[in-house]
Scaffold this motif. Structure first.
Motif, mmCIF file in Angstrom:
data_model
loop_
_atom_site.group_PDB
_atom_site.id
_atom_site.type_symbol
_atom_site.label_atom_id
_atom_site.label_comp_id
_atom_site.label_asym_id
_atom_site.label_seq_id
_atom_site.Cartn_x
_atom_site.Cartn_y
_atom_site.Cartn_z
ATOM 1 N N GLU A 295 0.949 -1.219 0.052
ATOM 2 C CA GLU A 295 0.242 0.089 -0.022
ATOM 3 C C GLU A 295 0.886 1.398 0.079
ATOM 4 O O GLU A 295 0.733 2.131 -0.717
ATOM 5 C CB GLU A 295 -1.026 -0.082 1.189
ATOM 6 N N VAL A 296 1.924 1.254 0.538
ATOM 7 C CA VAL A 296 2.897 2.410 0.808
ATOM 8 C C VAL A 296 3.762 2.565 -0.544
ATOM 9 O O VAL A 296 3.682 3.562 -1.001
ATOM 10 C CB VAL A 296 3.892 2.276 1.922
ATOM 11 N N GLU B 178 2.430 1.927 -3.296
ATOM 12 C CA GLU B 178 1.564 2.164 -4.544
ATOM 13 C C GLU B 178 1.271 3.908 -4.154
ATOM 14 O O GLU B 178 1.162 4.390 -5.158
ATOM 15 C CB GLU B 178 0.120 1.469 -4.327
ATOM 16 N N ARG B 179 1.316 4.283 -3.017
ATOM 17 C CA ARG B 179 1.100 5.640 -2.698
ATOM 18 C C ARG B 179 2.303 6.378 -3.015
ATOM 19 O O ARG B 179 2.178 7.456 -3.436
ATOM 20 C CB ARG B 179 0.882 5.821 -1.257
ATOM 21 N N ARG C 88 4.115 5.461 -5.700
ATOM 22 C CA ARG C 88 4.221 5.518 -7.113
ATOM 23 C C ARG C 88 3.268 6.607 -7.658
ATOM 24 O O ARG C 88 3.355 7.471 -8.449
ATOM 25 C CB ARG C 88 3.792 4.403 -7.735
ATOM 26 N N LYS C 89 2.194 7.026 -6.539
ATOM 27 C CA LYS C 89 1.169 7.943 -7.037
ATOM 28 C C LYS C 89 1.503 9.317 -6.819
ATOM 29 O O LYS C 89 0.884 10.393 -7.089
ATOM 30 C CB LYS C 89 -0.266 7.607 -6.435
ATOM 31 N N GLU D 205 1.571 10.289 -3.579
ATOM 32 C CA GLU D 205 0.632 10.655 -2.295
ATOM 33 C C GLU D 205 1.447 10.377 -1.162
ATOM 34 O O GLU D 205 0.971 10.942 -0.218
ATOM 35 C CB GLU D 205 -0.527 9.756 -2.396
ATOM 36 N N GLU D 206 2.595 9.710 -1.007
ATOM 37 C CA GLU D 206 3.345 9.828 0.064
ATOM 38 C C GLU D 206 4.593 10.742 0.167
ATOM 39 O O GLU D 206 5.628 10.701 -0.748
ATOM 40 C CB GLU D 206 3.802 8.116 0.351
#
Length: 51
Positions: A13-14, A16-17, A19-20, A22-23
């Protein structure tokens, strides 16, 4: 083994964030500055558990 699977899914999940975009990512330099680790030490002796 269940804990490891849970850790895997949390890490996925981290990732993916990240990559987007968002993190937030912090550089080692930012972390050292934030923690005050780049400041000169007041003592020349290394820290040990006894100190």
């Amino acid at each position: 083994m269940i804990d490891e699977a849970g850790d895997y899914y949390l890490a996925a999940e981290v990732l993916e964030r990240l990559r987007k975009g968002e993190e937030r990512i912090f550089s080692a330099q930012e972390v050292r500055q934030d923690l005050g680790l780049d400041e000169p030490s007041t003592s020349n002796q290394p820290l040990t558990p006894d100190h």
